[in-house]
Enzyme design. Sequence first.
Site, PDB file in Angstrom:
ATOM      1  CD1 TRP A 177     -10.515 -58.484 -22.483  1.00 26.98           C
ATOM      2  CD2 TRP A 177     -12.462 -57.948 -22.463  1.00 26.98           C
ATOM      3  NE1 TRP A 177     -11.245 -59.110 -21.438  1.00 26.98           N
ATOM      4  CE2 TRP A 177     -12.214 -58.711 -21.522  1.00 26.98           C
ATOM      5  CE3 TRP A 177     -14.284 -57.904 -23.090  1.00 26.98           C
ATOM      6  CZ2 TRP A 177     -13.213 -59.392 -20.578  1.00 26.98           C
ATOM      7  CZ3 TRP A 177     -14.498 -57.975 -21.883  1.00 26.98           C
ATOM      8  CH2 TRP A 177     -14.740 -58.632 -20.704  1.00 26.98           C
ATOM      9  CG  ASN A 208     -14.091 -49.384 -26.752  1.00 29.16           C
ATOM     10  OD1 ASN A 208     -14.584 -50.553 -25.848  1.00 29.16           O
ATOM     11  ND2 ASN A 208     -13.739 -48.675 -25.596  1.00 29.16           N
ATOM     12  CE  LYS A 214      -5.279 -56.883  -7.534  1.00 25.67           C
ATOM     13  NZ  LYS A 214      -6.368 -55.736  -7.572  1.00 25.67           N
ATOM     14  CG  HIS A 220     -20.803 -70.665  10.270  1.00 27.51           C
ATOM     15  ND1 HIS A 220     -20.831 -71.384  11.725  1.00 27.51           N
ATOM     16  CD2 HIS A 220     -20.264 -69.676  11.144  1.00 27.51           C
ATOM     17  CE1 HIS A 220     -21.465 -70.523  12.694  1.00 27.51           C
ATOM     18  NE2 HIS A 220     -21.041 -69.496  12.234  1.00 27.51           N
ATOM     19  CE  LYS A 279      -6.373 -50.152 -14.461  1.00 22.87           C
ATOM     20  NZ  LYS A 279      -5.773 -51.566 -13.160  1.00 22.87           N
TER      21      LYS A 279
END
Length: 617
Positions: A73, A101, A494, A513, A612
Amino acid sequence: MCGIVGAAARRNVVPILIEGLRKLEYRGYDSAGLATLNGNLDRVRAVGRVADLQTRADQARVDAPTGIAHTRWATHGGVTEDNAHPHFSAGAGHEICVVHNGIIENHEALRRRLREQGYVFHSDTDTEVIAHLVHSRVVSGDTLFEAVRSCVRELQGAYAIAVISKAEPDTVVGSRRGSPLLLGVGVDGSGKGENFLASDTSALLQVTKYVAYLEEGDVVEIRPDGYTIVDADDAPASRPIVESQLSADAIELGQYSHYMQKEIFEQPGAIANTLEMVAGASALSPELFGADAAEILGRTRQILILACGTSFHAGLVAKYWIESIAKLPVSVEIASEYRYRDSVALPDTLVITISQSGETADTLAALQYAKQLGQSDTLTICNVPESALIRQSKLRFLTRAGPEIGVASTKAFTTQLASLFVLTMVLAKVHGRLDAKREHELITQMRHLPAAMNHILECEPAVRHWAQRFAPKEHALFLGRGVHYPIAMEGALKLKEISYIHAEAYAAGELKHGPLALVDRSMPVVVVAPNDALIEKLKSNLQEVRARGGELYVFADRDTHIDPSDGVNIINLHDHAGPLSPILHVVPLQLLSYHVSLARGTDVDKPRNLAKSVTVE
Ligand code: G6P
């Protein structure tokens, strides 16, 4: 973030490395790569998914007993093959490959120094410095184990690494600080030993259930016939081998199309498991949170909750519960904000961290910062035993959700809420704000939660129907009030995470508002409508939306008696579940985002740009 696997065996480990990466793909899925030793050091990398790496590895026919692998990632450097791991260093007869990592914070200084020594960099990653650093030691005569042991002393930041050297064909060396890495101890089909490294157990269940969790600063050398560990002080160390309780089934999709769908439907069971010790009891005991809990919770005068993402939303719900039932003041902060701001530490504060993974870098750093400020009473609510957060907190409560693989968190959230409700009751009890009758009533309601959730899941066909109408939209508003406002926030999160529809949540009273200006016929407005003390106020907010032509999608408790009409779509749920209502009301919102994502054809379990478990800043 990223996932690591390493193997030292006497058989071809390439299929094991690739299957391990598949299991770790939830940690990152921009690119993947592996390096193996079989006479030569071979490296195969691919931009894209582990499936793309598999194709390349098949084409290259790699076959070797020793290797390391990685799914990425991206943090430092774009998503390119050059930036994919493993990273390589060669020269003077030596070849080194590294997977990593985490983030090496002093990579620029190290890079400058290594460049001066003549090293040429081929990637934009911070990881490549580790490859060259290890190479520089090996060239000067160190074994790989010695080289990694001295190198890690120079690394600042968070890392889990696995390293191989062409000169030591049956050895993999790993180390961790801040990012997870565990050792797997196995035996192959012919009874010969083999050893593994991985970011988590799920990657290794294919070969062994026996694992040892490495401690901060540990360095481990694995070979087929054994392993050696040294600790952060370079002293020999032993770490207990435990039999993992994780079952292979828990990480398989089974009858489901996606992990998110599976995990949504696992929620009744996950909540039942999490509440097992509570539901069987007639009264709650502080010891549920650890041996010292009675004393610590007893002296608590206020609470600070630190978390990120979905876990932060769980903290927001807890604030409403704890202030209303236990009458203790609570502040809830996004961990990445708290860790960098000046705040006033109050005495007798209980610091609560909430995390699915237990390894989120910002939450860990926020906890450390809170401790530095003198707040040493700490509690974590977490789904991963042995995680860094669990180990760094005095008190703990494990959500027993089982592994959560889908990037969008579902069952971790509802089990966090169930745990936080137990905490609320225990705090109320310890502080004399919960009488036996009320305690009994609330335990009874908690016992009923799994069944109530099964009932809520029956709304799926109606939600699927709504999802078809949502799919073409590009914006959506979510409204809630009181303890359901964070539920609206979670619903919006989500939807945006997996369908890429821009979604915002507002406390319904705040509509006028500002956000009301956005409402027209093209703006779907999703409403969380429990039959609580605020329902009449919420009904007025719905009128404000209808008057501007906005289309309402209302998830209402059956006893609210909100009737469907033109532009007002209603899905009736259960009768009002009292204080536990948020745990139920989030479920249809999870289903909505799941089905909208399906209708839009996005990648439900691996949404673009996300990971994740975010083990870096
Ligand atoms: C990532 C995940 C979210 C999660 C957040 C916090 O952003 O995609 O689903 O809520 O991290 O993770 P944690 O493991 O600390 O709960």
